[in-house]
Design an enzyme around this catalytic site. Structure first.
Site, mmCIF file in Angstrom:
data_model
loop_
_atom_site.group_PDB
_atom_site.id
_atom_site.type_symbol
_atom_site.label_atom_id
_atom_site.label_comp_id
_atom_site.label_asym_id
_atom_site.label_seq_id
_atom_site.Cartn_x
_atom_site.Cartn_y
_atom_site.Cartn_z
ATOM 1 N N ASP A 74 36.713 -29.680 77.446
ATOM 2 C CA ASP A 74 35.031 -29.446 76.416
ATOM 3 C C ASP A 74 35.254 -29.683 75.047
ATOM 4 O O ASP A 74 35.500 -30.099 74.356
ATOM 5 C CB ASP A 74 35.093 -27.768 77.072
ATOM 6 C CG ASP A 74 33.351 -26.894 76.830
ATOM 7 O OD1 ASP A 74 32.582 -27.694 77.736
ATOM 8 O OD2 ASP A 74 33.667 -26.088 75.987
ATOM 9 N N MET A 75 33.590 -29.272 74.787
ATOM 10 C CA MET A 75 33.571 -29.270 73.408
ATOM 11 C C MET A 75 32.895 -28.030 73.101
ATOM 12 O O MET A 75 33.241 -28.192 71.658
ATOM 13 C CB MET A 75 31.899 -30.403 73.222
ATOM 14 C CG MET A 75 31.595 -31.031 72.041
ATOM 15 S SD MET A 75 30.497 -32.249 72.253
ATOM 16 C CE MET A 75 28.857 -31.572 72.254
ATOM 17 N N ASP A 76 31.672 -27.184 73.283
ATOM 18 C CA ASP A 76 31.237 -26.532 71.999
ATOM 19 C C ASP A 76 31.920 -24.875 72.851
ATOM 20 O O ASP A 76 32.746 -24.826 73.804
ATOM 21 C CB ASP A 76 29.765 -25.961 72.506
ATOM 22 C CG ASP A 76 28.797 -26.738 72.513
ATOM 23 O OD1 ASP A 76 28.385 -27.185 70.955
ATOM 24 O OD2 ASP A 76 28.064 -27.727 73.365
ATOM 25 N N LYS A 117 28.194 -27.920 84.844
ATOM 26 C CA LYS A 117 28.759 -25.790 85.393
ATOM 27 C C LYS A 117 28.246 -24.895 86.017
ATOM 28 O O LYS A 117 27.061 -24.589 85.012
ATOM 29 C CB LYS A 117 30.471 -25.749 84.002
ATOM 30 C CG LYS A 117 31.225 -27.183 83.572
ATOM 31 C CD LYS A 117 31.492 -27.271 81.812
ATOM 32 C CE LYS A 117 32.291 -28.057 81.596
ATOM 33 N NZ LYS A 117 32.517 -27.626 79.945
ATOM 34 N N ASP A 158 37.055 -22.761 77.435
ATOM 35 C CA ASP A 158 36.898 -21.623 76.159
ATOM 36 C C ASP A 158 35.557 -21.124 77.112
ATOM 37 O O ASP A 158 35.415 -19.575 76.578
ATOM 38 C CB ASP A 158 36.143 -22.032 75.529
ATOM 39 C CG ASP A 158 35.007 -22.682 74.817
ATOM 40 O OD1 ASP A 158 35.065 -24.060 76.237
ATOM 41 O OD2 ASP A 158 34.018 -21.541 73.878
#
Length: 221
Positions: A8-10, A142, A167
């Site tokens: 994931d990124m953020d 998502k 996260d």
């Protein structure tokens, strides 16, 4: 043996969650909306379009179109990434760990795709990624599995051969629905939230992951 790892990124690679809250408060605040923290929690895992529609339905405005307002939020987040973006602990170490194992590296995010190269450039990790997919490229974001399934397709790896680091609960649900193994990395204040226990493994930070966890995932498979 796993063949790919997807991040994931953020909030996982970059500490950008506060940027979204700041941008939303500034932009929606300019339209006369008080972005309450209790409501912002509900929008934190939505796409930018969903967030914009949420606040419009909460208190409709007439000054600007929804797409324009959405883009203002995205642009403001991009500015904050450029000026204040910092890497989360353990990112480089974990990416290199999987590279040494011969795994392909993917990224799957609900954020707009225009922010993906900005984040990877800011963190100086562009060269590590074999595929980057955002909600812009799928019908459903998502917690639906679409993003992860498309990333696996782009990587040319079966879903069962992918490990995902997430996260958020919605991201974990998406990866599990895609048939992937999932490592949860909750923000510190939510580590004991039982909602994260659906993941195969739960760790406090990325650089806690080690051979022991790989063995656990392999045994689970």
């Amino acid at each position: 043996m796993f063949e790919a790892v997807i991040f994931d990124m953020d909030g996982l690679l970059i500490d950008s969650e506060p940027f979204w809250r700041t941008a939303e408060k500034e932009v929606f605040g300019s339209l006369g909306i008080q972005v309450r923290d209790d409501l912002a929690v509900q929008t934190s895992r939505m796409t930018t379009r969903e967030v914009t529609e949420y606040w419009y339905n909460y208190k409709p405005w007439k000054q600007r179109g929804l797409h324009e307002v959405e883009q203002e939020v995205i642009d403001r987040v991009g500015e904050l990434i450029d000026h204040k973006g910092t890497m989360m602990p353990g990112v480089i170490e974990l990416i290199q760990y999987f590279k040494k194992l011969g795994c392909k590296i993917g990224l799957a995010t609900n954020s707009p795709y225009c922010l993906v190269p900005k984040v990877l450039k800011k963190l100086e990790i562009e060269e590590y990624f074999d595929s980057t997919i955002s909600a812009d490229f799928v019908e459903k974001p998502k917690p639906y599995p679409d993003i992860y399934l498309k990333t696996a397709l782009e990587l040319d790896v079966r879903a069962a051969k992918c490990i995902v680091f997430e996260d958020s609960k919605s991201g974990i649900s998406a990866a599990l629905a895609a048939g992937m193994r999932v490592v949860a990395v909750p923000e510190s204040g939510k580590f004991y939230d039982q909602g994260f226990d659906i993941a195969d493994i739960k760790i406090r930070k990325l650089n806690d992951f080690c051979d022991k966890h790989m063995k656990m995932l392999n045994l689970a498979g």
